[in-house]
Scaffold this motif. Sequence first.
Motif, PDB file in Angstrom:
ATOM      1  N   ALA A 133       0.817  -1.216   0.000  1.00  0.00           N
ATOM      2  CA  ALA A 133       0.000   0.000   0.000  1.00  0.00           C
ATOM      3  C   ALA A 133       0.850   1.264   0.000  1.00  0.00           C
ATOM      4  N   LEU A 134       2.174   1.105   0.041  1.00  0.00           N
ATOM      5  CA  LEU A 134       3.089   2.235  -0.092  1.00  0.00           C
ATOM      6  C   LEU A 134       3.592   2.385  -1.532  1.00  0.00           C
ATOM      7  N   THR A 135       3.046   1.594  -2.443  1.00  0.00           N
ATOM      8  CA  THR A 135       3.474   1.642  -3.842  1.00  0.00           C
ATOM      9  C   THR A 135       3.329   3.049  -4.403  1.00  0.00           C
ATOM     10  N   GLY A 136       4.399   3.566  -4.968  1.00  0.00           N
ATOM     11  CA  GLY A 136       4.385   4.930  -5.504  1.00  0.00           C
ATOM     12  C   GLY A 136       3.853   5.003  -6.916  1.00  0.00           C
ATOM     13  N   PRO A 137       3.639   6.207  -7.405  1.00  0.00           N
ATOM     14  CA  PRO A 137       3.168   6.392  -8.784  1.00  0.00           C
ATOM     15  C   PRO A 137       4.290   6.152  -9.785  1.00  0.00           C
ATOM     16  N   THR A 138       3.913   5.974 -11.028  1.00  0.00           N
ATOM     17  CA  THR A 138       4.911   5.943 -12.081  1.00  0.00           C
ATOM     18  C   THR A 138       5.409   7.367 -12.328  1.00  0.00           C
ATOM     19  N   LYS A 139       6.519   7.480 -13.004  1.00  0.00           N
ATOM     20  CA  LYS A 139       7.046   8.813 -13.320  1.00  0.00           C
ATOM     21  C   LYS A 139       6.070   9.581 -14.193  1.00  0.00           C
ATOM     22  N   GLU A 140       5.432   8.879 -15.131  1.00  0.00           N
ATOM     23  CA  GLU A 140       4.483   9.540 -16.021  1.00  0.00           C
ATOM     24  C   GLU A 140       3.290  10.088 -15.250  1.00  0.00           C
ATOM     25  N   GLN A 141       2.786   9.303 -14.294  1.00  0.00           N
ATOM     26  CA  GLN A 141       1.672   9.779 -13.481  1.00  0.00           C
ATOM     27  C   GLN A 141       2.074  11.005 -12.677  1.00  0.00           C
ATOM     28  N   ALA A 142       3.244  10.933 -12.045  1.00  0.00           N
ATOM     29  CA  ALA A 142       3.711  12.067 -11.248  1.00  0.00           C
ATOM     30  C   ALA A 142       3.826  13.325 -12.101  1.00  0.00           C
ATOM     31  N   GLU A 143       4.366  13.211 -13.282  1.00  0.00           N
ATOM     32  CA  GLU A 143       4.534  14.370 -14.153  1.00  0.00           C
ATOM     33  C   GLU A 143       3.181  14.910 -14.605  1.00  0.00           C
ATOM     34  N   ASP A 144       2.224  14.025 -14.893  1.00  0.00           N
ATOM     35  CA  ASP A 144       0.891  14.476 -15.297  1.00  0.00           C
ATOM     36  C   ASP A 144       0.229  15.280 -14.188  1.00  0.00           C
ATOM     37  N   TRP A 145       0.353  14.813 -12.938  1.00  0.00           N
ATOM     38  CA  TRP A 145      -0.266  15.544 -11.825  1.00  0.00           C
ATOM     39  C   TRP A 145       0.418  16.879 -11.600  1.00  0.00           C
ATOM     40  N   LEU A 146       1.723  16.934 -11.819  1.00  0.00           N
ATOM     41  CA  LEU A 146       2.440  18.200 -11.663  1.00  0.00           C
ATOM     42  C   LEU A 146       2.023  19.198 -12.732  1.00  0.00           C
ATOM     43  N   ILE A 147       1.806  18.716 -13.951  1.00  0.00           N
ATOM     44  CA  ILE A 147       1.340  19.598 -15.023  1.00  0.00           C
ATOM     45  C   ILE A 147      -0.048  20.132 -14.688  1.00  0.00           C
ATOM     46  N   MET A 148      -0.911  19.265 -14.134  1.00  0.00           N
ATOM     47  CA  MET A 148      -2.228  19.701 -13.697  1.00  0.00           C
ATOM     48  C   MET A 148      -2.111  20.763 -12.615  1.00  0.00           C
ATOM     49  N   LEU A 149      -1.227  20.522 -11.651  1.00  0.00           N
ATOM     50  CA  LEU A 149      -1.024  21.473 -10.562  1.00  0.00           C
ATOM     51  C   LEU A 149      -0.507  22.797 -11.092  1.00  0.00           C
ATOM     52  N   GLN A 150       0.414  22.740 -12.025  1.00  0.00           N
ATOM     53  CA  GLN A 150       0.965  23.952 -12.623  1.00  0.00           C
ATOM     54  C   GLN A 150      -0.117  24.759 -13.310  1.00  0.00           C
ATOM     55  N   ALA A 151      -0.993  24.064 -14.047  1.00  0.00           N
ATOM     56  CA  ALA A 151      -2.059  24.756 -14.765  1.00  0.00           C
ATOM     57  C   ALA A 151      -3.051  25.427 -13.824  1.00  0.00           C
ATOM     58  N   ALA A 152      -3.216  24.871 -12.619  1.00  0.00           N
ATOM     59  CA  ALA A 152      -4.196  25.398 -11.672  1.00  0.00           C
ATOM     60  C   ALA A 152      -3.656  26.531 -10.822  1.00  0.00           C
ATOM     61  N   CYS A 153      -2.326  26.710 -10.826  1.00  0.00           N
ATOM     62  CA  CYS A 153      -1.713  27.699  -9.949  1.00  0.00           C
ATOM     63  C   CYS A 153      -1.401  28.985 -10.698  1.00  0.00           C
ATOM     64  N   ALA A 154      -1.197  30.033  -9.905  1.00  0.00           N
ATOM     65  CA  ALA A 154      -0.782  31.300 -10.479  1.00  0.00           C
ATOM     66  C   ALA A 154       0.593  31.143 -11.121  1.00  0.00           C
ATOM     67  N   GLY A 155       0.949  32.084 -11.999  1.00  0.00           N
ATOM     68  CA  GLY A 155       2.097  31.885 -12.876  1.00  0.00           C
ATOM     69  C   GLY A 155       3.451  32.222 -12.328  1.00  0.00           C
ATOM     70  N   GLY A 156       3.584  32.525 -11.042  1.00  0.00           N
ATOM     71  CA  GLY A 156       4.868  32.974 -10.506  1.00  0.00           C
ATOM     72  C   GLY A 156       5.991  31.996 -10.723  1.00  0.00           C
ATOM     73  N   ARG A 157       5.731  30.695 -10.622  1.00  0.00           N
ATOM     74  CA  ARG A 157       6.793  29.693 -10.738  1.00  0.00           C
ATOM     75  C   ARG A 157       6.654  28.865 -12.007  1.00  0.00           C
ATOM     76  N   ARG A 158       5.763  29.293 -12.896  1.00  0.00           N
ATOM     77  CA  ARG A 158       5.459  28.438 -14.030  1.00  0.00           C
ATOM     78  C   ARG A 158       6.658  28.163 -14.922  1.00  0.00           C
ATOM     79  N   SER A 159       7.443  29.183 -15.208  1.00  0.00           N
ATOM     80  CA  SER A 159       8.582  28.958 -16.074  1.00  0.00           C
ATOM     81  C   SER A 159       9.607  28.051 -15.410  1.00  0.00           C
ATOM     82  N   GLU A 160       9.723  28.134 -14.089  1.00  0.00           N
ATOM     83  CA  GLU A 160      10.690  27.311 -13.368  1.00  0.00           C
ATOM     84  C   GLU A 160      10.296  25.838 -13.413  1.00  0.00           C
TER      85      GLU A 160
END
Length: 207
Positions: free
Chosen positions: A113-140
């Motif tokens: 039950a501690l199995t982590g996500p795949t790299k692709e899943q992690a990156e997809d969620w980060l892209i989603m998070l980036q899209a939902a947040c203000a742009g201050g760190r977007r380029s970074e």
Amino acid sequence: MQRLSFETTGVPAPVRAVLSSTGAEPGTTGSSVTRMADAEVARAWLLAQPSPEEADKALLTSLRSSLGVEVTLDVAIRYPKSGGFLAQTVGASVLPGSDAASLPQAASRMRAALTGPTKEQAEDWLIMLQAACAGGRRSEVSATVALELYAGCLMRFPADVAKAACMRLALDPRPGGNWFPTLAELNAMCDALSSSRRLMAHALESA
């Protein structure tokens, strides 16, 4: 993704079998393919749960009903400076009377039950998070190195925890505005959401 029911035993039988026989990391020998497939099943079950908290409840129910192992959590109430209060798990223990012969299987189930996500899943969620947040760190965060760092952080935690952390950081108001979180903020959120499960796994391993 179809949600798997855990109303009676906490974990559906096919997933129970996987959670009983595999750990969080794929093997590196001839059993690698089987272990990778098992990890996919465990990961799919985790991601089908409504929240990490509900997944923890399902796991506790499963240990008790199918293995006769009772794990209790020690919860402390914290009062942060920002106001309100937080219930924080500070320990876990296996209750006396639990089926000692089932403890190794229970520990293996909790490790899975501690199995982590795949790299692709992690990156997809980060892209989603980036899209939902203000742009201050977007380029970074768009930079390859930054994305690798953030994805690597998420992959250290259970798959459902990693996804929930991204969703909550995207949706919940935070002090200072809805900017893209720092790596430390993301790690702290994942750490808080996974603390109960890691403490349960430690208690079972120690027992």
